[in-house]
Design an enzyme around this catalytic site. Structure first.
Site, PDB file in Angstrom:
ATOM      1  N   HIS A 278       0.782  -1.181  -0.013  1.00  0.00           N
ATOM      2  CA  HIS A 278       0.084   0.007  -0.095  1.00  0.00           C
ATOM      3  C   HIS A 278       0.765   1.344  -0.031  1.00  0.00           C
ATOM      4  CE1 HIS A 278      -3.439  -2.301   2.017  1.00  0.00           C
ATOM      5  NE2 HIS A 278      -3.356  -2.682   0.689  1.00  0.00           N
TER       6      HIS A 278
ATOM      7  N   GLY B  60      -2.666   7.025  -6.119  1.00  0.00           N
ATOM      8  CA  GLY B  60      -2.116   6.996  -4.926  1.00  0.00           C
ATOM      9  C   GLY B  60      -1.424   8.226  -4.212  1.00  0.00           C
TER      10      GLY B  60
HETATM   11  C1  LIG Z   1      -0.698  -7.624  -3.910  1.00  0.00           C
HETATM   12  C2  LIG Z   1      -1.489  -6.461  -3.739  1.00  0.00           C
HETATM   13  C3  LIG Z   1      -2.951  -6.553  -3.236  1.00  0.00           C
HETATM   14  C4  LIG Z   1      -3.582  -5.579  -2.862  1.00  0.00           C
HETATM   15  N1  LIG Z   1      -5.037  -5.474  -2.414  1.00  0.00           N
HETATM   16  C5  LIG Z   1      -5.618  -4.501  -2.161  1.00  0.00           C
HETATM   17  C6  LIG Z   1      -7.118  -4.590  -1.742  1.00  0.00           C
HETATM   18  O1  LIG Z   1      -7.401  -5.769  -1.418  1.00  0.00           O
HETATM   19  N2  LIG Z   1      -7.676  -3.414  -1.336  1.00  0.00           N
HETATM   20  C7  LIG Z   1      -7.428  -2.405  -1.663  1.00  0.00           C
HETATM   21  O2  LIG Z   1      -7.977  -1.314  -1.520  1.00  0.00           O
HETATM   22  N3  LIG Z   1      -6.066  -1.987  -2.082  1.00  0.00           N
HETATM   23  C8  LIG Z   1      -5.268  -3.188  -2.519  1.00  0.00           C
HETATM   24  N4  LIG Z   1      -3.865  -3.087  -2.762  1.00  0.00           N
HETATM   25  C9  LIG Z   1      -3.489  -1.755  -3.068  1.00  0.00           C
HETATM   26  C10 LIG Z   1      -4.021  -1.071  -4.174  1.00  0.00           C
HETATM   27  O3  LIG Z   1      -3.904  -2.078  -5.284  1.00  0.00           O
HETATM   28  C11 LIG Z   1      -3.168   0.208  -4.508  1.00  0.00           C
HETATM   29  O4  LIG Z   1      -3.178   1.113  -3.553  1.00  0.00           O
HETATM   30  C12 LIG Z   1      -3.876   0.853  -5.894  1.00  0.00           C
HETATM   31  O5  LIG Z   1      -4.017   0.054  -7.144  1.00  0.00           O
HETATM   32  C13 LIG Z   1      -2.960   2.045  -6.362  1.00  0.00           C
HETATM   33  O6  LIG Z   1      -3.810   2.541  -7.304  1.00  0.00           O
HETATM   34  P1  LIG Z   1      -3.192   3.504  -8.337  1.00  0.00           P
HETATM   35  O7  LIG Z   1      -4.240   4.067  -9.272  1.00  0.00           O
HETATM   36  O8  LIG Z   1      -2.338   4.666  -7.486  1.00  0.00           O
HETATM   37  O9  LIG Z   1      -2.101   2.812  -9.106  1.00  0.00           O
HETATM   38  P2  LIG Z   1      -2.064   1.546  -9.894  1.00  0.00           P
HETATM   39  O10 LIG Z   1      -3.412   0.674  -9.661  1.00  0.00           O
HETATM   40  O11 LIG Z   1      -0.725   0.974  -9.313  1.00  0.00           O
HETATM   41  O12 LIG Z   1      -2.086   1.982 -11.393  1.00  0.00           O
HETATM   42  C14 LIG Z   1      -1.092   2.521 -12.023  1.00  0.00           C
HETATM   43  C15 LIG Z   1      -0.890   2.067 -13.382  1.00  0.00           C
HETATM   44  O13 LIG Z   1       0.018   2.761 -14.096  1.00  0.00           O
HETATM   45  C16 LIG Z   1       0.769   2.113 -14.890  1.00  0.00           C
HETATM   46  N5  LIG Z   1       1.999   2.786 -15.190  1.00  0.00           N
HETATM   47  C17 LIG Z   1       3.195   3.107 -14.230  1.00  0.00           C
HETATM   48  N6  LIG Z   1       4.107   3.708 -14.905  1.00  0.00           N
HETATM   49  C18 LIG Z   1       3.600   4.279 -15.966  1.00  0.00           C
HETATM   50  C19 LIG Z   1       4.072   5.122 -17.154  1.00  0.00           C
HETATM   51  N7  LIG Z   1       5.205   5.520 -17.055  1.00  0.00           N
HETATM   52  N8  LIG Z   1       3.355   4.988 -18.170  1.00  0.00           N
HETATM   53  C20 LIG Z   1       2.167   4.474 -18.174  1.00  0.00           C
HETATM   54  N9  LIG Z   1       1.712   3.783 -17.327  1.00  0.00           N
HETATM   55  C21 LIG Z   1       2.346   3.482 -16.261  1.00  0.00           C
HETATM   56  C22 LIG Z   1       0.896   1.010 -14.030  1.00  0.00           C
HETATM   57  O14 LIG Z   1       1.227  -0.139 -15.036  1.00  0.00           O
HETATM   58  C23 LIG Z   1      -0.533   0.672 -13.527  1.00  0.00           C
HETATM   59  O15 LIG Z   1      -1.277  -0.153 -14.477  1.00  0.00           O
HETATM   60  C24 LIG Z   1      -3.149  -4.235  -3.065  1.00  0.00           C
HETATM   61  C25 LIG Z   1      -1.652  -4.057  -3.624  1.00  0.00           C
HETATM   62  C26 LIG Z   1      -1.126  -5.167  -3.780  1.00  0.00           C
HETATM   63  C27 LIG Z   1       0.238  -4.890  -4.307  1.00  0.00           C
END
Ligand SMILES: Cc1cc2nc3c(=O)[nH]c(=O)nc-3n(C[C@H](O)[C@H](O)[C@H](O)COP(=O)(O)OP(=O)(O)OC[C@H]3O[C@@H](n4cnc5c(N)ncnc54)[C@H](O)[C@@H]3O)c2cc1C
Ligand code: SF4
Length: 485
Positions: free
Chosen positions: A371, A404
């Site tokens: 997280h 995030g």
């Molecule tokens: C194993 C695991 C289990 C989890 N389980 C839960 C759960 O049950 N419940 C919960 O609430 N949270 C859970 N989390 C946490 C949650 O998944 C993350 O906090 C959340 O997905 C973050 O969202 P985000 O939009 O910030 O980034 P992300 O969901 O990580 O999305 C970012 C995206 O941007 C892409 N990206 C990165 N850099 C670039 C770039 N330069 N150009 C283009 N694309 C790019 C990545 O490939 C990714 O697809 C879990 C995390 C993990 C690792």
């Protein structure tokens, strides 16, 4: 605590601001309560009772369709406009991706509708630069986003796209890496805040678990996270499971030891523990049926602690330029959460199993997290944060961050719903394209800032690589030719 966190409390009444967007996020993600408890939930409930905390024990809210198990129905969420869903069969596989069409992942809601209504999703595209387009343009474009194919091996093909607004949503690691690159490496966005990468949080998380010594009970059944309770005012705990066959995580774990002292002291302690109690080491690392015997115990806290991310080189980046972390001297993230550890030890007694934690926690005193949060904080100005209260990047109109990395405190619970709600709010602040007559153009900086042309850099890299192979081959050819003649 989250809404009143120091970092952003003075900027808005966040609880009121975000309330309607939590509702939208719940609707979009199809959130409902887990309807079934399993053996790990029962053990946690017993522990909650022992601690006098059973009043805080609850089923988790999850983004899963709980219709008739295994039965496929027309879209149950968006008045039939969305895709079909199938009732969850509680197989425990959510962590590695639902193969049964029950989990409401983004391809079933946001991405599904984006594509349906005309957006083009570019897979395998890694953004590597964002270049401002200064001055007035007929198409109102303000930024060029340069991206490369992630699946190309050595020579990555580059393309770019022009846009009036850009939303960076690459997650904490992706967003911080991209923005630091634009500020310090390509220098395309030199006026980005110095706060990028400052105050990154881990949800004050400890990933521990228990692997039972025998297979009398199957811990793999149920949705991935099925219940939680608050150990005290700031610490929550959840059981997490994997489905049979998904046991990669065990390769990152070691039996729990005292977790004190230097690497050497911990290593000796671990070896001695392995000799004293080989069954613990065997259960955690080697014996078959790990997912069925195992429960991951996820401990999270609302307390403030943090680290920082910056560009640098280390063994983890293979000495290439990349993101490296730095401990915060005043509020470092602890590798051990004592109250959480006590729950894990009690769970191990009840389940008759071996308690474990991550290799880096056990040996290096470095906590692991699923997280990661923060690093592009919301602030009053560029000296306090990276984005303003509407997630617009300081000094760059039309450039936004929504993921995030804008979360301003440890939540103490899983973060996806809050990230979605904050993103909903940020997007609701951007007027629809049809409502805007003219986009204010970007003004060029008063002082000319030299930028690095990534295409030229790539051409040079290719020439260098070509030289690396071609010159020795040519020299060897000349040598062989001269010897023959
Ligand atoms: C194993 C695991 C289990 C989890 N389980 C839960 C759960 O049950 N419940 C919960 O609430 N949270 C859970 N989390 C946490 C949650 O998944 C993350 O906090 C959340 O997905 C973050 O969202 P985000 O939009 O910030 O980034 P992300 O969901 O990580 O999305 C970012 C995206 O941007 C892409 N990206 C990165 N850099 C670039 C770039 N330069 N150009 C283009 N694309 C790019 C990545 O490939 C990714 O697809 C879990 C995390 C993990 C690792
Ligand atoms: S438990 Fe998870 S993976 Fe299994 S069917 Fe339900 S949502 Fe899908």
């Amino acid at each position: 605590a989250f809404f009143e966190a120091d970092e952003w409390a003075g900027l808005a009444d966040w609880e009121t601001e975000l309330a309607p967007h939590y509702q939208t996020a719940n609707r979009m993600l199809g959130v409902s309560e887990n309807p079934k408890f399993w053996p790990a939930d029962q053990i946690l409930l017993d522990i909650a009772k022992e601690l006098g905390q059973e009043g805080t024990f609850e089923p988790t809210p999850v983004s899963i369709y709980f219709g008739e198990p295994g039965k496929t129905v027309p879209d149950p969420y968006f008045a039939g406009e969305g895709p079909e869903r199938t009732g969850c069969i509680h197989c425990g596989g959510c962590m590695v991706g639902c193969r049964h069409n029950a989990k409401n992942s983004l391809d079933k809601n946001y991405l599904y509708f984006a594509e349906k209504w005309g957006a083009e999703v570019q897979p395998e595209a890694n953004a590597v630069d964002i270049r401002p387009l200064y001055g007035k343009r007929p198409d109102n474009a303000r930024y060029e986003v340069v991206y490369e194919r992630t699946t190309d091996w050595i020579f990555k093909r580059r393309k770019s796209i022009w846009a009036r607004n850009v939303v960076v949503s690459a997650g904490v690691l992706g967003t911080i890496e991209l923005l630091l690159k634009c500020r310090d490496e390509t220098k395309s966005l030199p006026k980005l805040s110095r706060q990028i990468g400052v105050r990154v949080r881990s949800n004050s998380e400890a990933l521990m678990g228990v692997t039972a010594y025998d297979d009398a009970v199957d811990y793999s059944e149920g949705v991935a996270i099925s219940s939680h309770f608050w150990i005290d005012e700031v610490t929550s705990v959840e059981p997490v499971r994997y489905s049979p066959g998904s046991s990669f995580m065990r390769s990152l774990t070691l039996p729990l030891i005292k977790m004190e002292g230097s690497f050497g002291k911990r290593l000796v302690e671990l070896i001695m523990a392995g000799i004293r109690n080989p069954l613990d080491l065997l259960s955690v690392r080697i014996l078959p049926g790990w997912a069925q015997k195992n429960t991951v115990i996820l401990v999270m806290q609302t307390v403030e602690n943090r680290m920082h991310l910056k560009q640098g080189r280390s063994i983890w980046t293979l000495f290439r330029k990349g993101l490296v972390s730095e401990r915060d001297k005043r509020l470092p993230i602890p590798a051990v959460i004592d109250v959480g550890r006590r729950v894990v030890d009690r769970f191990a007694e009840k389940a008759r199993g071996a308690p474990w934690s991550g290799i880096s926690d056990v040996l290096l005193n470095t906590p692991a997290t699923a997280h990661i949060l923060g690093g592009c904080s919301i602030g009053e100005d560029e000296t306090q944060g990276v984005v303003d209260i509407n997630h617009e990047v300081f000094n760059y109109p039309g450039l936004y961050v929504a993921d995030g990395s804008v979360i301003s405190a440890n939540l103490g619970v899983n973060p996806s719903l809050t990230i979605t709600a904050m993103t909903e709010r940020a997007m609701s602040c951007i007027p629809a394209a049809a409502e805007i007559e003219e986009y204010p153009p970007l003004l060029p900086p008063a002082v000319h800032m030299p930028t690095v042309d990534l295409r030229r850099q790539e051409r040079r890299r290719r020439i260098a690589l070509f030289g690396l192979f071609a010159i020795p081959i040519t020299l060897i050819g000349v040598f062989i030719f001269l010897r023959k003649t």
